[in-house]
Design a protein around this motif. Structure first.
Motif, PDB file in Angstrom:
ATOM      1  N   ASP A  50      39.964  28.215   7.110  1.00  0.00           N
ATOM      2  CA  ASP A  50      41.108  28.529   7.957  1.00  0.00           C
ATOM      3  C   ASP A  50      41.398  27.330   8.864  1.00  0.00           C
ATOM      4  O   ASP A  50      40.796  27.173   9.917  1.00  0.00           O
TER       5      ASP A  50
ATOM      6  N   LYS B 211      51.015  34.926  14.197  1.00  0.00           N
ATOM      7  CA  LYS B 211      51.093  33.753  13.337  1.00  0.00           C
ATOM      8  C   LYS B 211      52.505  33.410  12.906  1.00  0.00           C
ATOM      9  O   LYS B 211      52.803  32.265  12.612  1.00  0.00           O
TER      10      LYS B 211
ATOM     11  N   ASP C  59      49.778  27.756  13.291  1.00  0.00           N
ATOM     12  CA  ASP C  59      49.459  27.647  11.863  1.00  0.00           C
ATOM     13  C   ASP C  59      49.263  26.189  11.455  1.00  0.00           C
ATOM     14  O   ASP C  59      50.193  25.499  11.059  1.00  0.00           O
TER      15      ASP C  59
ATOM     16  N   SER D 102      47.874  24.978   8.935  1.00  0.00           N
ATOM     17  CA  SER D 102      47.950  24.658   7.503  1.00  0.00           C
ATOM     18  C   SER D 102      49.370  24.355   7.062  1.00  0.00           C
ATOM     19  O   SER D 102      49.588  23.815   5.991  1.00  0.00           O
TER      20      SER D 102
END
Lengths: 272, 272
Positions: B152, B180, B199, B201
């Motif tokens: 994560d 999120k 977030d 990613s």
């Protein structure tokens, strides 16, 4: 993150220092000199990027060669397993979305899949689908090939010689090169995808086959235990459209939790 | 296509061959044996993938070291040019979309940008924004850092010590880790992005800075001739929100047509 990130070569724009440019004269001499020095510094960075790119390409080529005999051995072993590829395709979340009933039937004759990257890798690749004699078409191999090393990537695919009244793409419109935008309202099918060469640069299905299915098809042939519900039946994520295929499903145990690498290989996580 | 494509390591699922699995007994012995052999073949492929990945990492590390002195030299040269970074930011199609008027003013004090990849590259990177003394905040460096080597990914950013009544993010909601999903209805701003760690990613702005701005900022500082209209004025794609910045624009000529490499570096093509 990847070789791409390390190789930021792009069309270079040179600082115009020969004085025939009006606007550049707005800069004082010191700034103009600094700009030229930045430009020459940038060129040295670009040379290093080019060298890095070449070295990485050589590593990739070396390992492509080393992997090849194992892929061939794997193909020979896969041939021993009835309906291996059609099962893997049906179990794959993205590819299964393409398959209509008749196509599934047809793919039972798919005996071998091969992915060949071109020697210089970046210039493209080829997907080869080998078929046993079948009631649908005459071809024994269907090839879809991508040439990506040019400004405007193109793809081509083998013309399918359908047997009489067996044309699975009948009634489907395959998009012409001219009409680049595919009508997404119309559901795509496997052979519709195969014959569609309207946009080689954005072929998500080909990329899934090359980067996800081909590297490890066994994981899709084998349905992992976590995807089964408590009764040992397949969960919602896999519908049992095809009873023949259920016979080919084996439950496996996951051993260890090796870390997932590479952006293309995201696992679906069952945990919330 | 890239190192990622060549390194398809993923979580392995082993064929369960110790017999405590009911469903696997549906297979005849020959199929079960073939499955096990495919699995062991797959393991050998995975080992090769792992080795390829390590070799590519070493090449990337080597060239990161070789490039470093040139990036440092480039940073020293850039400091000599007034408003280099704010001009490059304003000329960049994606970053300019973030900047509100006050932020542009603030970014005139941005004296240095640095992108540092962590030693093992895959585990993350750090963006460092160095500021001269300015009316907006006390910090002399703002750091946004991405840790991507874990399941994560997380990011963090320096707390900005705003001067009295100068808080540029006032009234903006920065999304908490819990919520999120960013409300995309609310326009993003530069400092809103900087402080948003909801977030890690999917941080498109950070990736643009790392993979597009940092590799070659000069091209954004310099507005290419093709982006100017016939009167030598900037075209529609660049609005002249900031008059100060126009003074920093120099027109360049493109020499040669070197081929564009790497997926992240698509050129905007002026031709239809």
């Amino acid at each position: 993150m990847s070789a791409d990130a390390a190789v930021p070569t792009r069309k270079q724009r040179k600082v115009d220092d020969n004085g025939d440019n009006e606007d550049s004269k707005d800069y004082d001499l010191e700034t103009q000199k600094a700009l030229e020095e930045i430009d020459s510094c940038q060129n040295e960075i670009d040379v290093l990027n080019e060298k890095a790119s070449e070295e990485i390409l050589k590593v990739e080529q070396k390992y492509n060669k080393l992997r090849k005999p194992f892929f061939e051995k794997r193909n020979d072993l896969i041939k021993k397993i009835p309906n291996f590829w059609v099962s893997a395709f049906i179990n794959h979340p993205q590819i299964s979305a393409l398959l209509d009933e008749e196509e599934e039937e047809c793919l039972h004759y798919l005996s071998k899949l091969e992915v060949e990257e071109f020697d210089d890798i970046k210039s493209g690749y080829r997907l080869k689908f080998f078929f046993d004699e079948n009631p649908f078409f005459e071809n024994d191999v269907l090839i879809k090939e991508f040439h990506l090393g040019q400004a405007d990537p193109v793809s081509s695919s083998t013309e399918i010689k359908w047997k009489e009244n067996m044309e699975l793409t009948k009634g489907q419109e395959t998009t012409s090169k001219a009409g680049k935008k595919r009508a997404h309202s119309q559901p795509r099918t496997f052979f519709g995808w195969f014959l569609d060469n309207s946009d080689a640069s954005l072929d998500d299905v080909a990329e899934v086959i090359k980067d996800d299915m081909w590297p490890n098809p066994l994981q899709y042939f084998l349905v992992p235990e976590s995807d089964m519900n408590e009764n040992g039946m397949e969960g919602d994520s896999y519908s049992d459209e095809d009873d023949e295929v259920d016979d080919n499903v084996v439950v496996v145990e996951e051993e260890g939790e090796e870390e997932c690498e590479g952006e293309n290989y995201e696992e679906e996580d069952d945990e919330p």
